[in-house]
Design an enzyme around this catalytic site. Structure first.
Site, PDB file in Angstrom:
ATOM      1  N   TYR A 136     -31.450  44.012  -1.854  1.00  0.00           N
ATOM      2  CA  TYR A 136     -31.024  43.808  -2.398  1.00  0.00           C
ATOM      3  C   TYR A 136     -30.839  43.508  -4.467  1.00  0.00           C
ATOM      4  O   TYR A 136     -30.240  43.624  -5.294  1.00  0.00           O
ATOM      5  CB  TYR A 136     -30.174  43.221  -2.183  1.00  0.00           C
ATOM      6  CG  TYR A 136     -28.506  42.871  -1.495  1.00  0.00           C
ATOM      7  CD1 TYR A 136     -29.164  44.049   0.114  1.00  0.00           C
ATOM      8  CD2 TYR A 136     -27.557  42.809  -1.153  1.00  0.00           C
ATOM      9  CE1 TYR A 136     -28.710  44.212   1.452  1.00  0.00           C
ATOM     10  CE2 TYR A 136     -26.523  43.557  -0.230  1.00  0.00           C
ATOM     11  CZ  TYR A 136     -26.753  43.734   1.110  1.00  0.00           C
ATOM     12  OH  TYR A 136     -26.612  44.319   1.633  1.00  0.00           O
ATOM     13  N   LYS A 186     -39.186  44.619  10.562  1.00  0.00           N
ATOM     14  CA  LYS A 186     -40.201  45.905  10.894  1.00  0.00           C
ATOM     15  C   LYS A 186     -40.804  45.761  10.201  1.00  0.00           C
ATOM     16  O   LYS A 186     -41.414  46.505   9.346  1.00  0.00           O
ATOM     17  CB  LYS A 186     -38.825  46.732  10.223  1.00  0.00           C
ATOM     18  CG  LYS A 186     -39.286  48.198   9.850  1.00  0.00           C
ATOM     19  CD  LYS A 186     -37.815  49.018  11.396  1.00  0.00           C
ATOM     20  CE  LYS A 186     -38.533  50.098  11.765  1.00  0.00           C
ATOM     21  NZ  LYS A 186     -38.875  50.753  12.784  1.00  0.00           N
ATOM     22  N   ASP A 218     -34.471  47.977  14.464  1.00  0.00           N
ATOM     23  CA  ASP A 218     -33.709  48.981  15.446  1.00  0.00           C
ATOM     24  C   ASP A 218     -33.272  48.872  16.940  1.00  0.00           C
ATOM     25  O   ASP A 218     -32.612  49.234  17.929  1.00  0.00           O
ATOM     26  CB  ASP A 218     -34.644  50.462  15.678  1.00  0.00           C
ATOM     27  CG  ASP A 218     -36.502  50.219  15.743  1.00  0.00           C
ATOM     28  OD1 ASP A 218     -36.630  48.765  15.902  1.00  0.00           O
ATOM     29  OD2 ASP A 218     -37.067  51.118  15.864  1.00  0.00           O
ATOM     30  N   ASP A 242     -26.923  42.440   7.078  1.00  0.00           N
ATOM     31  CA  ASP A 242     -25.362  42.793   6.330  1.00  0.00           C
ATOM     32  C   ASP A 242     -25.533  44.180   7.942  1.00  0.00           C
ATOM     33  O   ASP A 242     -24.762  43.854   8.235  1.00  0.00           O
ATOM     34  CB  ASP A 242     -26.063  43.325   5.206  1.00  0.00           C
ATOM     35  CG  ASP A 242     -24.719  44.572   4.888  1.00  0.00           C
ATOM     36  OD1 ASP A 242     -23.506  44.012   4.894  1.00  0.00           O
ATOM     37  OD2 ASP A 242     -24.642  45.386   4.389  1.00  0.00           O
ATOM     38  N   ASP A 246     -21.830  43.635  10.831  1.00  0.00           N
ATOM     39  CA  ASP A 246     -20.638  44.428  11.075  1.00  0.00           C
ATOM     40  C   ASP A 246     -21.136  44.754  12.246  1.00  0.00           C
ATOM     41  O   ASP A 246     -19.774  44.725  13.424  1.00  0.00           O
ATOM     42  CB  ASP A 246     -21.353  45.802  10.118  1.00  0.00           C
ATOM     43  CG  ASP A 246     -20.246  45.765   8.707  1.00  0.00           C
ATOM     44  OD1 ASP A 246     -20.149  44.440   8.234  1.00  0.00           O
ATOM     45  OD2 ASP A 246     -19.624  46.583   8.586  1.00  0.00           O
TER      46      ASP A 246
HETATM   47  C1  IPM Z   1     -21.491  41.866   2.912  1.00  0.00           C
HETATM   48  C2  IPM Z   1     -20.632  43.179   2.028  1.00  0.00           C
HETATM   49  C3  IPM Z   1     -22.016  42.630   0.676  1.00  0.00           C
HETATM   50  C4  IPM Z   1     -23.512  42.977   0.788  1.00  0.00           C
HETATM   51  C5  IPM Z   1     -21.544  43.999  -0.313  1.00  0.00           C
HETATM   52  C6  IPM Z   1     -19.719  44.030  -0.336  1.00  0.00           C
HETATM   53  C7  IPM Z   1     -22.500  43.620  -1.785  1.00  0.00           C
HETATM   54  O1  IPM Z   1     -21.400  44.278   2.898  1.00  0.00           O
HETATM   55  O2  IPM Z   1     -20.479  40.942   2.249  1.00  0.00           O
HETATM   56  O3  IPM Z   1     -21.669  42.151   4.272  1.00  0.00           O
HETATM   57  O4  IPM Z   1     -24.169  43.658   1.439  1.00  0.00           O
HETATM   58  O5  IPM Z   1     -24.095  41.712   1.633  1.00  0.00           O
HETATM   59 MN    MN Z   2     -21.827  43.655   4.620  1.00  0.00          MN
END
Ligand code: IPM
Ligand code: MN
Ligand code: NAD
Length: 348
Positions: A136, A186, A218, A242, A246
Site C-alpha cells: 500500500y 506468502k 492462499d 484487506d 471481506d
Molecule cells: C478497507 C478498504 C481500504 C483498504 C481502501 C478503501 C483504501 O478496502 O479499509 O478495507 O484497502 O484498506
Molecule cells: Mn477493504
C-alpha cells in the site's frame, strides 16, 4: 472527549447517522462531536480528499468515527486526489497501524452466511491487520519497459520494526482470547513475507502461552470457508488482511455486519465498518448500518474506556436481530433508518 465524525461518500452519511443516533441514545456525559469532510465529498467541496482542517480535527480528537470513502466520479483523478487517500492518509498520519476486524456469528444470522449453518456457527475470530506498511505504501508508478510497453509497479516491503509491532498486537489479542495465533503470509514466494515470518517467530519467544501457527494466504482463504472455526486470531499484512476480512464478513452473514478499530500507540483509534461506500445502493436507504453501529461500540471500548456502554450497544444489536430486524443484505426489507430504529428500540 472529542469524537470526530467523518461520514464520507456513498452510504457513509446514511450509516454514520444511525451510529450517531445510537450514541446519542446512550446519553454519555462529556462526549462532544465535530464533523469533518473526507473522501470524494471533501474533494468536491475543497479540492482534496483529506483537507488540512480534517487532518487537524483527526489529530485533536480522542477517536474518529468514519463512514466510508469512494466515489466513481473520482476514479480517474490523479491517485493522490482520490477519495481512498483519505483513509490511507489518516492511517499513516496518525500512525494507526493495528486494524482489528472481529468476525463472529450472531446466532440469528447463521442462515445469512454463505456457508453451511454448522460451519458458520463456529466462527469467532479476529483479524489483526497491519495498516501502515506493505504494498500500500511502497513506491509506485507507471513506466515504460525497454520494449515500450506500459508497466505499473507497486513495491511491497515491511521492515522488522513494523512486523514486530503488529506481531505484539496479534499475540496480545490472542492471549486475551483463546490463546491461538495464526500468522498469514506468502513466505513461499515473497521476501517481505519471509521477514514477516522470521520476526513473528522471534516475537513468539515473549508469548510462550500463545500457540503460534503459520499459514500461506492462499490456504488461509480456503480454510476460512472450509473450517473457519479453527481460527482464533489471525495476524497478517495490509493487503492480505484487506482481502481476508471481506471474505470473513460473508462467512458470518454480510459485509454490512463487520466493524473495525484501527489503533495507534496511544490507543487513539479510527472506527469504521470494513465495507466501502457502496455506490450501487447509496441514497436508497438500503445500507445496513450495523457494522457502523458496532464500530461505535468498539470506539467506546477501545478509545473511550466505556466497556459497559460498548456492551450495551452489542447487546442491542443482538436483540434487534433476535427480534427480526433484517436489512436487504440480510435477506430482509428494512431500511437503514428502520435498522437504526430497531437498535434504539432494543436499547430502550
Ligand atoms: C478497507 C478498504 C481500504 C483498504 C481502501 C478503501 C483504501 O478496502 O479499509 O478495507 O484497502 O484498506
Ligand atoms: Mn477493504
Ligand atoms: P463496497 O464494500 O463499497 O461494496 C461491495 C458490495 O457490498 C456492494 O454490492 C455493496 O452494495 C455491498 N455493501 C457494502 N456495504 C454494505 C452495507 N453496509 N449494507 C449493505 N450492502 C453493503 O466495495 P466496492 O464496491 O468494491 O467499493 C466501492 C467504493 O468504496 C470504492 O470506491 C472503494 O475504493 C471504496 N472502499 C472504501 C472503503 C473505506 O472507506 N474504508 C472500504 C472499501 C472500499
Amino acid at each position: 472527549m472529542l469524537i470526530a465524525l467523518f461520514p464520507g461518500d456513498g452510504i457513509g452519511p446514511e450509516i454514520v447517522a444511525q451510529a450517531k443516533r445510537v450514541l446519542d441514545a446512550l446519553a454519555i456525559d462529556g462526549l462532544t462531536y465535530e464533523e469533518g469532510l473526507v473522501g470524494g465529498a471533501a474533494y468536491k467541496a475543497v479540492g482534496h480528499p483529506l483537507p488540512p482542517a480534517t487532518l487537524d480535527l483527526a489529530k485533536r480528537a480522542d477517536a474518529i468515527l468514519f463512514g466510508a470513502v469512494g466515489d466513481p466520479d473520482c476514479d480517474s483523478l490523479e491517485r493522490h486526489l482520490r477519495p481512498e487517500q483519505a483513509i490511507l492518509g489518516l492511517r499513516k498520519e496518525l500512525g494507526l497501524f493495528s486494524n482489528l476486524r472481529p468476525a463472529k456469528v450472531f446466532p440469528e444470522l447463521a442462515d445469512a452466511s454463505a456457508l453451511k449453518h454448522e460451519v458458520a456457527s463456529a466462527i469467532d475470530l479476529l483479524i489483526v491487520r497491519e495498516t501502515n506498511g506493505d504494498v500500500y505504501f511502497g513506491e509506485k508508478g507507471m513506466r515504460k519497459t525497454p520494449e515500450g510497453l506500459r508497466e505499473g509497479y507497486d513495491i511491497m516491503s515491511y521492515n522488522e520494526e513494523q512486523v514486530r509491532k503488529i506481531a505484539h498486537q496479534g499475540f496480545q489479542a490472542a492471549r486475551a482470547r483463546r490463546g491461538k495465533l495464526c500468522s498469514v503470509d506468502k513466505a513461499n514466494v515473497l521476501e517481505t513475507s519471509q521477514l514477516w515470518r522470521d520476526v513473528v517467530i522471534e516475537v513468539s519467544a515473549d508469548y510462550p502461552d500463545v500457540a503460534l501457527s503459520h499459514m500461506y494466504v492462499d490456504n488461509a482463504a480456503m480454510q476460512l470457508v472450509r473450517n473457519p472455526g479453527q481460527f482464533d486470531v489471525i495476524v497478517t499484512g495490509n493487503m492480505f488482511g484487506d482481502i481476508l476480512s471481506d471474505q470473513a464478513s460473508m462467512c458470518v452473514g454480510s459485509i454490512g455486519m463487520l466493524a473495525s478499530a484501527t489503533l495507534n500507540d496511544s490507543n487513539q483509534g479510527l472506527y469504521e465498518p470494513i465495507h466501502g461506500s457502496a455506490p450501487d445502493i447509496a441514497g436508497q436507504g438500503k445500507a445496513n448500518p450495523l457494522a457502523t453501529v458496532l464500530s461505535a461500540g468498539m470506539m467506546l471500548r477501545y478509545s473511550l474506556g466505556l466497556p459497559e456502554q460498548a456492551d450495551r450497544i452489542e447487546a442491542a444489536v443482538a436483540k434487534a436481530l433476535a427480534d427480526g430486524a433484517r436489512s436487504f443484505d440480510l435477506g430482509g426489507t428494512m431500511s437503514t433508518v428502520e435498522m437504526g430504529d430497531a437498535v434504539l428500540a432494543a436499547l430502550a
